[in-house]
Scaffold this motif. Sequence first.
Motif, short mmCIF file in Angstrom:
data_model
loop_
_atom_site.label_atom_id
_atom_site.label_comp_id
_atom_site.label_asym_id
_atom_site.label_seq_id
_atom_site.Cartn_x
_atom_site.Cartn_y
_atom_site.Cartn_z
N ALA A 146 -16.25 -21.40 -34.74
CA ALA A 146 -17.00 -20.76 -34.68
C ALA A 146 -18.46 -21.66 -35.86
O ALA A 146 -19.59 -20.63 -36.02
CB ALA A 146 -17.17 -19.49 -34.72
N PHE A 147 -17.68 -21.50 -36.94
CA PHE A 147 -18.57 -22.12 -38.24
C PHE A 147 -19.06 -23.25 -38.09
O PHE A 147 -20.11 -23.85 -38.68
CB PHE A 147 -16.86 -22.56 -39.29
N TYR A 148 -18.80 -24.51 -37.23
CA TYR A 148 -18.34 -25.45 -37.37
C TYR A 148 -20.22 -25.99 -37.55
O TYR A 148 -20.88 -27.33 -38.08
CB TYR A 148 -17.60 -26.04 -36.46
N GLY A 149 -21.08 -25.89 -36.42
CA GLY A 149 -22.55 -26.56 -36.60
C GLY A 149 -21.79 -27.94 -35.82
O GLY A 149 -21.22 -28.28 -35.09
N THR A 178 -23.46 -7.15 -50.46
CA THR A 178 -21.48 -7.90 -49.36
C THR A 178 -22.34 -9.85 -49.41
O THR A 178 -22.81 -9.70 -49.90
CB THR A 178 -22.05 -7.42 -48.32
N ASP A 179 -21.39 -10.17 -49.45
CA ASP A 179 -21.43 -11.52 -49.23
C ASP A 179 -22.42 -12.02 -47.47
O ASP A 179 -21.53 -11.50 -46.54
CB ASP A 179 -20.67 -12.27 -49.49
N ALA A 180 -22.80 -13.09 -48.01
CA ALA A 180 -23.45 -13.29 -46.66
C ALA A 180 -23.02 -14.25 -45.43
O ALA A 180 -22.91 -14.42 -44.48
CB ALA A 180 -25.22 -13.57 -46.56
N GLY A 181 -21.59 -15.65 -46.06
CA GLY A 181 -21.09 -15.98 -45.26
C GLY A 181 -20.09 -15.63 -44.83
O GLY A 181 -19.50 -14.62 -44.15
N GLY A 182 -18.65 -16.83 -44.34
CA GLY A 182 -17.43 -16.48 -44.48
C GLY A 182 -17.00 -15.49 -44.99
O GLY A 182 -16.45 -15.00 -44.48
N VAL A 183 -15.91 -16.75 -45.63
CA VAL A 183 -14.78 -16.24 -46.70
C VAL A 183 -15.14 -16.72 -48.08
O VAL A 183 -15.52 -17.97 -47.89
CB VAL A 183 -13.78 -16.55 -45.99
N VAL A 184 -15.17 -15.79 -48.86
CA VAL A 184 -15.03 -16.33 -49.96
C VAL A 184 -13.92 -16.10 -51.41
O VAL A 184 -12.69 -15.34 -50.41
CB VAL A 184 -16.46 -15.16 -51.01
N LEU A 185 -13.09 -17.38 -52.20
CA LEU A 185 -12.08 -17.72 -52.82
C LEU A 185 -12.67 -17.78 -53.86
O LEU A 185 -13.50 -18.67 -54.39
CB LEU A 185 -11.83 -18.66 -51.96
N TYR A 251 -17.26 -20.56 -48.61
CA TYR A 251 -16.62 -20.78 -47.12
C TYR A 251 -17.19 -20.24 -45.93
O TYR A 251 -16.94 -19.85 -45.28
CB TYR A 251 -15.53 -20.92 -46.22
N ASN A 252 -18.39 -21.28 -45.62
CA ASN A 252 -19.51 -20.29 -44.92
C ASN A 252 -19.51 -21.91 -43.80
O ASN A 252 -19.59 -22.95 -43.29
CB ASN A 252 -20.31 -20.03 -45.41
N PRO A 253 -20.72 -20.81 -42.71
CA PRO A 253 -20.91 -21.83 -41.26
C PRO A 253 -21.53 -22.69 -41.70
O PRO A 253 -22.86 -23.02 -42.59
CB PRO A 253 -21.40 -20.47 -40.61
N GLY A 254 -22.14 -23.38 -41.00
CA GLY A 254 -23.07 -24.66 -41.32
C GLY A 254 -24.54 -24.24 -40.94
O GLY A 254 -24.50 -23.05 -40.20
N SER A 255 -25.33 -24.76 -41.10
CA SER A 255 -26.41 -24.11 -41.17
C SER A 255 -27.30 -23.69 -39.96
O SER A 255 -27.78 -22.96 -39.75
CB SER A 255 -27.91 -25.28 -41.79
N ASP A 256 -26.84 -24.75 -39.16
CA ASP A 256 -27.59 -24.53 -37.46
C ASP A 256 -25.87 -24.16 -36.48
O ASP A 256 -26.45 -24.11 -35.83
CB ASP A 256 -27.94 -25.85 -37.13
N TYR A 273 -22.85 -7.22 -32.07
CA TYR A 273 -23.03 -7.66 -32.94
C TYR A 273 -24.34 -8.42 -32.35
O TYR A 273 -24.05 -8.77 -31.09
CB TYR A 273 -21.74 -7.88 -34.11
N PRO A 274 -25.01 -8.34 -33.31
CA PRO A 274 -26.34 -9.66 -32.74
C PRO A 274 -26.11 -11.42 -32.79
O PRO A 274 -24.82 -11.77 -32.93
CB PRO A 274 -27.48 -9.21 -34.09
N LYS A 275 -26.29 -11.85 -32.15
CA LYS A 275 -26.10 -13.51 -32.09
C LYS A 275 -27.73 -13.74 -32.88
O LYS A 275 -28.56 -13.26 -33.23
CB LYS A 275 -26.36 -13.70 -30.64
N PHE A 276 -27.37 -15.10 -34.08
CA PHE A 276 -28.21 -15.64 -34.85
C PHE A 276 -27.67 -16.84 -34.96
O PHE A 276 -26.67 -17.06 -35.24
CB PHE A 276 -29.08 -14.85 -35.93
N VAL A 277 -28.71 -17.54 -35.67
CA VAL A 277 -28.31 -19.19 -36.18
C VAL A 277 -27.96 -18.98 -37.67
O VAL A 277 -29.04 -17.73 -38.57
CB VAL A 277 -29.02 -20.31 -35.90
N PHE A 278 -27.26 -19.95 -38.27
CA PHE A 278 -26.69 -19.06 -39.76
C PHE A 278 -27.61 -19.43 -40.60
O PHE A 278 -28.33 -18.41 -41.32
CB PHE A 278 -25.42 -20.10 -39.98
N GLU A 279 -28.52 -20.36 -40.90
CA GLU A 279 -30.28 -20.89 -41.00
C GLU A 279 -30.92 -19.54 -41.26
O GLU A 279 -31.15 -18.54 -42.78
CB GLU A 279 -30.12 -21.59 -41.78
#
Length: 313
Positions: A146-149, A178-185, A251-256, A273-279
């Motif tokens: 899902a993160f790959y783009g 809150t953090d915008a992306g996927g998972v933060v380590l 560790y976040n999704p690819g921009s597209d 929840y909505p659908k959108f492009v990560f960028e």
Amino acid sequence: MENFPVISLDKLNGEERKVTMEKIKDACENWGFFEVVNHGIPYDLMDTVERLTKEHYRNCMEQRFKELMASKGLEGVQTEVKDMDWESTFQLRHLPESNISEIPDLTDEYRKVMKEFALKIEKLAEELLDLFCENLGLEKGYLKNAFYGSRGPTFGTKVANYPPCPNPDLVKGLRAHTDAGGVVLLFQDDKVSGLQLLKDGKWIDVPPMRHSIVINLGDQLEVITNGKYKSVEHRVIAQTDGTRMSIASFYNPGSDAVIYPAPAIAQENNHVYPKFVFEDYMKLYAGLKFQAKEPRFEAFKASNANLGPIATA
């Protein structure tokens, strides 16, 4: 008050796997944060990262930070500062391309060690995503895919130091968000505290612990899990004594990458929840980072209603 969840990942390989998976599930559903120990990242590597990060701050950033804060008059403030943070930072990008060779003032040893550390953190992030999949009833690899783009995930590290602050009641180390992306380590200082999360309306300290990695979930996992997992508001409180080190890898999704609730989870309830492009999400987040996340989600819901479906392939 419940104890902050600390989870030993070596227990996944034995009789305690079921209990450990349940602890991870509870942490993701009820905290949005947890701390992992026995995670497989060599302690001597972590010690070297810490030593070189603190040396780099003292040699290259400390004086610059003092001059910047003095120029902005922050040391003598009388009222709360709401548009600035008491932190000294630089950013490293690992994926899709590394920028480590371009960052000024890093020694060759520091560059080499941070590259090695990033590979270990990337591996841990992907292992955690698969554990989340298992708990969510998703097929292995679903979240990574899902993160790959088109070019793989976006992966980077924010290296921060939070120096002693004369007015911690008036200036936050880092304002609540809150953090915008996927998972933060996060590899954080084990002596100087300051990180807090908001749970049930109260700010709770994330305990400093030697050789642990703090995990927190970002907005994208909240969307993909359709709210089963939540990104949680957190902040850094500046301290009057000691400089706190913070090495947070995102560790976040690819921009597209197109982000949307996993169908297997979304069908469980009516609130989707909505659908959108990560960028596009990141562009909106950039101006609203320190505000509530819900209006960001609602803005994309409205655009989904107006624009119709976004292609997922």
